[in-house]
Scaffold this motif. Structure first.
Motif, short mmCIF file in Angstrom:
data_model
loop_
_atom_site.label_atom_id
_atom_site.label_comp_id
_atom_site.label_asym_id
_atom_site.label_seq_id
_atom_site.Cartn_x
_atom_site.Cartn_y
_atom_site.Cartn_z
N THR A 112 0.60 -1.34 0.14
CA THR A 112 -0.11 0.09 0.09
C THR A 112 0.88 1.12 -0.01
O THR A 112 0.32 2.25 -0.40
CB THR A 112 -0.80 0.13 1.35
OG1 THR A 112 -0.07 -0.12 2.59
CG2 THR A 112 -1.83 -0.99 1.05
N TRP A 182 -8.16 -1.59 -1.81
CA TRP A 182 -9.27 -0.68 -1.20
C TRP A 182 -8.59 0.05 0.05
O TRP A 182 -9.28 1.02 0.41
CB TRP A 182 -10.48 -1.29 -0.90
CG TRP A 182 -10.20 -2.56 0.16
CD1 TRP A 182 -10.29 -3.81 -0.38
CD2 TRP A 182 -10.08 -2.50 1.43
NE1 TRP A 182 -10.02 -4.60 0.69
CE2 TRP A 182 -10.00 -3.91 1.88
CE3 TRP A 182 -9.94 -1.68 2.38
CZ2 TRP A 182 -9.79 -4.19 3.31
CZ3 TRP A 182 -10.13 -1.99 3.95
CH2 TRP A 182 -9.99 -3.29 4.19
N ARG A 184 -6.46 2.43 1.45
CA ARG A 184 -5.58 3.65 1.26
C ARG A 184 -5.00 4.44 2.49
O ARG A 184 -5.65 4.62 3.16
CB ARG A 184 -6.35 4.73 0.24
CG ARG A 184 -6.87 4.42 -1.05
CD ARG A 184 -7.29 5.49 -1.84
NE ARG A 184 -7.90 6.38 -1.20
CZ ARG A 184 -9.20 6.40 -0.61
NH1 ARG A 184 -10.17 5.63 -1.05
NH2 ARG A 184 -9.68 7.71 -0.08
N ASP A 186 -3.94 7.09 3.03
CA ASP A 186 -4.56 8.66 3.41
C ASP A 186 -5.99 8.50 3.91
O ASP A 186 -6.41 9.52 4.71
CB ASP A 186 -4.60 9.50 2.24
CG ASP A 186 -5.49 8.93 0.86
OD1 ASP A 186 -5.53 7.47 0.88
OD2 ASP A 186 -5.89 9.79 0.11
N ALA A 187 -6.56 7.26 3.71
CA ALA A 187 -7.81 7.22 4.33
C ALA A 187 -7.82 6.53 5.69
O ALA A 187 -8.92 6.19 6.16
CB ALA A 187 -8.93 6.66 3.13
N ASP A 188 -6.63 6.43 5.98
CA ASP A 188 -6.69 5.46 7.47
C ASP A 188 -5.46 5.99 7.91
O ASP A 188 -4.44 5.03 8.39
CB ASP A 188 -6.38 3.89 6.86
CG ASP A 188 -6.55 2.94 8.29
OD1 ASP A 188 -7.07 3.37 9.27
OD2 ASP A 188 -5.69 2.05 8.13
N PRO A 189 -5.34 7.33 8.32
CA PRO A 189 -4.08 7.86 8.96
C PRO A 189 -3.67 7.48 10.20
O PRO A 189 -2.50 7.18 10.43
CB PRO A 189 -4.29 9.29 9.16
CG PRO A 189 -5.87 9.14 8.93
CD PRO A 189 -6.56 8.05 8.12
N THR A 193 -7.59 0.39 10.50
CA THR A 193 -8.16 -0.77 9.48
C THR A 193 -6.72 -1.55 9.02
O THR A 193 -7.13 -2.61 8.79
CB THR A 193 -8.57 0.09 8.11
OG1 THR A 193 -9.74 1.01 8.55
CG2 THR A 193 -9.20 -0.88 7.13
#
Length: 213
Positions: A112, A182, A184, A186-189, A193
């Motif tokens: 990732t 799926w 990312r 930046d969406a899971d700083p 997750t």
């Protein structure tokens, strides 16, 4: 006082470093193009353009497309194995569960953050010429050996409980490869997750009481 030998070695050293940097840039460009359009769609001129060099210069470093592809795949594999090896070394004194947790977490970071090309090239490959297809199979075996040694050690010690380690390992790679699509960063700083993916992946191998943190 600087000797004439020192004066001749220094420029040669700088020139060699420049060549290595330029070669590395070409390999990075090749990997980016390969992950986007595959082997058949990759053209020398596109690699040269992305590397901001003349096509003739690219041929000076790599006499053919296949030579460049081979170098790119080997460089990618070597880097990934280095990262996994370092993660395993840092957990070498810990339990098999912690070693596997470290490997899974690092593999997810590779997919990732560090080398998103890995999933596209190795997990969902387009058709490859036979020479590269065989190389990729060898690279997968080198990669899987790191995980399998930890898994086998955990089974031997009774820490892991999975009837078919090979199937479990394939399932693990399936989880991580699809998560890389799926998940990312930046969406899971905070990495919550990502951590959940790691813990759920461990359940393929580990008794429930062994994965409690």
């Amino acid at each position: 006082m600087t000797s004439s030998t020192d004066e001749s070695v220094a420029p040669a050293g700088r020139a060699e470093r420049r060549r290595d940097r330029r070669k590395a840039e070409m390999i990075v460009a090749a990997l980016q193009i390969l992950s986007g359009v595959g082997y058949q769609g990759m053209r020398f001129e596109d690699v040269a353009e992305r590397s901001d060099i003349a096509k003739a210069t690219l041929y000076h470093y790599f006499p053919s497309k296949d030579a460049l592809v081979s170098a790119a795949l080997e460089k990618l594999t070597a880097d990934v194995l280095t990262h996994l090896g370092e993660a395993l070394d840092s957990a070498s004194a810990l339990s098999a569960t912690e070693q596997l947790r470290a490997l899974i977490a690092e593999q997810l970071r590779v997919l990732t953050v560090l080398y998103p090309e890995v999933g596209k090239l190795f997990s969902f490959p387009a058709p490859w010429p036979e020479q590269h297809s065989e190389s990729i199979k060898t690279m997968r075996r080198r990669h899987d050996r790191i995980f399998r040694e930890v898994i086998d050690g955990g089974i031997t010690s009774g820490e892991f409980d999975c009837p078919d380690p090979s199937v479990a390992l394939h399932c693990l790679h399936g989880i991580l490869n699809h998560a890389s699509i799926w998940l990312r960063p930046d969406a899971d700083p905070e990495g919550r997750t990502r951590d959940a993916v790691v813990e759920e992946s461990l359940r393929l191998f580990t008794r429930p009481q062994a994965i409690a943190t």
